[in-house]
Design a protein around this motif. Structure first.
Motif, PDB file in Angstrom:
ATOM      1  N   PRO A   1       0.402  -1.118  -7.618  1.00 57.50           N
ATOM      2  CA  PRO A   1       1.655  -1.156  -7.179  1.00 57.50           C
ATOM      3  C   PRO A   1       2.261  -2.609  -6.505  1.00 57.50           C
ATOM      4  O   PRO A   1       1.234  -3.526  -6.414  1.00 57.50           O
ATOM      5  N   THR A   2       3.432  -2.668  -6.305  1.00 58.06           N
ATOM      6  CA  THR A   2       4.028  -3.888  -5.739  1.00 58.06           C
ATOM      7  C   THR A   2       4.450  -3.973  -4.533  1.00 58.06           C
ATOM      8  O   THR A   2       4.952  -2.835  -3.992  1.00 58.06           O
ATOM      9  N   ARG A   3       4.566  -5.037  -3.758  1.00 63.08           N
ATOM     10  CA  ARG A   3       4.995  -4.997  -2.523  1.00 63.08           C
ATOM     11  C   ARG A   3       5.727  -6.332  -2.071  1.00 63.08           C
ATOM     12  O   ARG A   3       5.543  -7.231  -2.923  1.00 63.08           O
TER      13      ARG A   3
ATOM     14  N   ILE B   1       4.777  -5.989   5.686  1.00 59.64           N
ATOM     15  CA  ILE B   1       4.491  -5.769   4.237  1.00 59.64           C
ATOM     16  C   ILE B   1       5.064  -4.444   3.677  1.00 59.64           C
ATOM     17  O   ILE B   1       4.585  -3.537   4.475  1.00 59.64           O
ATOM     18  N   HIS B   2       6.012  -4.204   2.697  1.00 57.06           N
ATOM     19  CA  HIS B   2       6.623  -3.184   2.495  1.00 57.06           C
ATOM     20  C   HIS B   2       6.475  -2.814   1.041  1.00 57.06           C
ATOM     21  O   HIS B   2       6.625  -3.514   0.047  1.00 57.06           O
ATOM     22  N   PRO B   3       6.179  -1.547   0.615  1.00 55.78           N
ATOM     23  CA  PRO B   3       5.961  -1.282  -0.912  1.00 55.78           C
ATOM     24  C   PRO B   3       7.398  -1.400  -1.693  1.00 55.78           C
ATOM     25  O   PRO B   3       8.423  -1.209  -0.956  1.00 55.78           O
ATOM     26  N   THR B   4       7.200  -1.696  -2.833  1.00 54.97           N
ATOM     27  CA  THR B   4       8.529  -1.858  -3.705  1.00 54.97           C
ATOM     28  C   THR B   4       8.416  -0.977  -4.877  1.00 54.97           C
ATOM     29  O   THR B   4       8.223  -1.401  -5.951  1.00 54.97           O
TER      30      THR B   4
ATOM     31  N   ALA C   1      -5.451  -4.267  -7.566  1.00 54.95           N
ATOM     32  CA  ALA C   1      -4.921  -4.520  -6.234  1.00 54.95           C
ATOM     33  C   ALA C   1      -3.527  -4.637  -6.112  1.00 54.95           C
ATOM     34  O   ALA C   1      -2.737  -5.013  -6.915  1.00 54.95           O
ATOM     35  N   PRO C   2      -2.874  -4.258  -4.980  1.00 51.13           N
ATOM     36  CA  PRO C   2      -1.355  -4.397  -4.951  1.00 51.13           C
ATOM     37  C   PRO C   2      -0.978  -6.040  -5.179  1.00 51.13           C
ATOM     38  O   PRO C   2      -1.872  -6.927  -4.534  1.00 51.13           O
TER      39      PRO C   2
ATOM     40  N   PRO D   1      13.764  -9.157  -3.513  1.00 51.10           N
ATOM     41  CA  PRO D   1      12.411  -9.583  -3.266  1.00 51.10           C
ATOM     42  C   PRO D   1      11.796 -10.250  -4.741  1.00 51.10           C
ATOM     43  O   PRO D   1      11.047 -11.189  -4.847  1.00 51.10           O
ATOM     44  N   TRP D   2      11.716  -9.294  -5.832  1.00 45.06           N
ATOM     45  CA  TRP D   2      11.168  -9.747  -6.877  1.00 45.06           C
ATOM     46  C   TRP D   2      12.281 -10.286  -7.942  1.00 45.06           C
ATOM     47  O   TRP D   2      12.291 -10.772  -8.803  1.00 45.06           O
TER      48      TRP D   2
END
Length: 179
Positions: free
Chosen positions: A135-137, A144-147, A167-168, A178-179
């Motif tokens: 997962p990405t965050r 920290i928030h999931p994306t 690992a995230p 954000p990305w």
């Protein structure tokens, strides 16, 4: 044959920066259209420019970001603004741009990363880039928030650092996406 020039944002003249910005707006006119925040993401690092005479036909930017992987802050060469003028696509210019970008990543960073588009995925995969499997965050002012919308679209290029791919991966804060 395009001539490549590599320079830091600080070393580019106004005309070159204007040409790069214009190229990106011309290429990204549909779907994932450019925004001012996208342009800002291209600034402050290295630019690889492909020129045919006085015409800019290709651009890629490499900026330093900190991506968190577990308890490690990785020095990451983040790729932004990769574009080749539509009439020049399919001639190897994009590959030439990325060869220089990847050289800089291997020489100066723990990791390379980028957010791929649907059209760009096959290009990056053929060069050895891989989608981040976990997962990405995003690190934000509120934590920290999931994306999840970015999962599978964030690609990495190993540059020597040992990576726990289970690992995230968390990106540092910045304006816009954000990305």
């Amino acid at each position: 044959m395009a001539e490549l020039r590599t320079a830091h944002t600080a070393d580019l003249d106004v005309a070159s920066l204007r040409a790069a910005r214009g190229l990106l707006w011309d290429v990204f006119i549909e779907g994932d259209a450019m925004t001012e925040a996208d342009w800002e993401h291209c600034l402050g690092g290295m630019h690889v420019l492909a020129w045919e005479g006085d015409e800019l036909v290709g651009h890629a930017a490499l900026v330093m970001r900190r991506l968190l992987l577990g308890d490690r802050a990785l020095r990451t060469g983040y790729v932004e603004g990769v574009a080749v003028r539509r009439a020049r696509q399919g001639r190897g210019i994009g590959g030439d741009l990325m060869t220089e970008v990847e050289r800089m990543i291997r020489a100066a960073y723990d990791l390379g990363a980028l957010g791929a588009s649907e059209a760009g995925r096959p290009f990056y995969e053929a060069r050895g880039w891989k989608p981040w499997p976990a997962p990405t965050r995003a690190l934000t002012p509120t934590g920290i928030h999931p994306t999840p919308d970015e999962d599978g679209w964030i690609y990495y290029y190993p540059a020597g650092a040992a990576l726990d791919r289970s690992a995230p991966l968390t990106c540092d804060p910045r304006p816009g996406e954000p990305w």
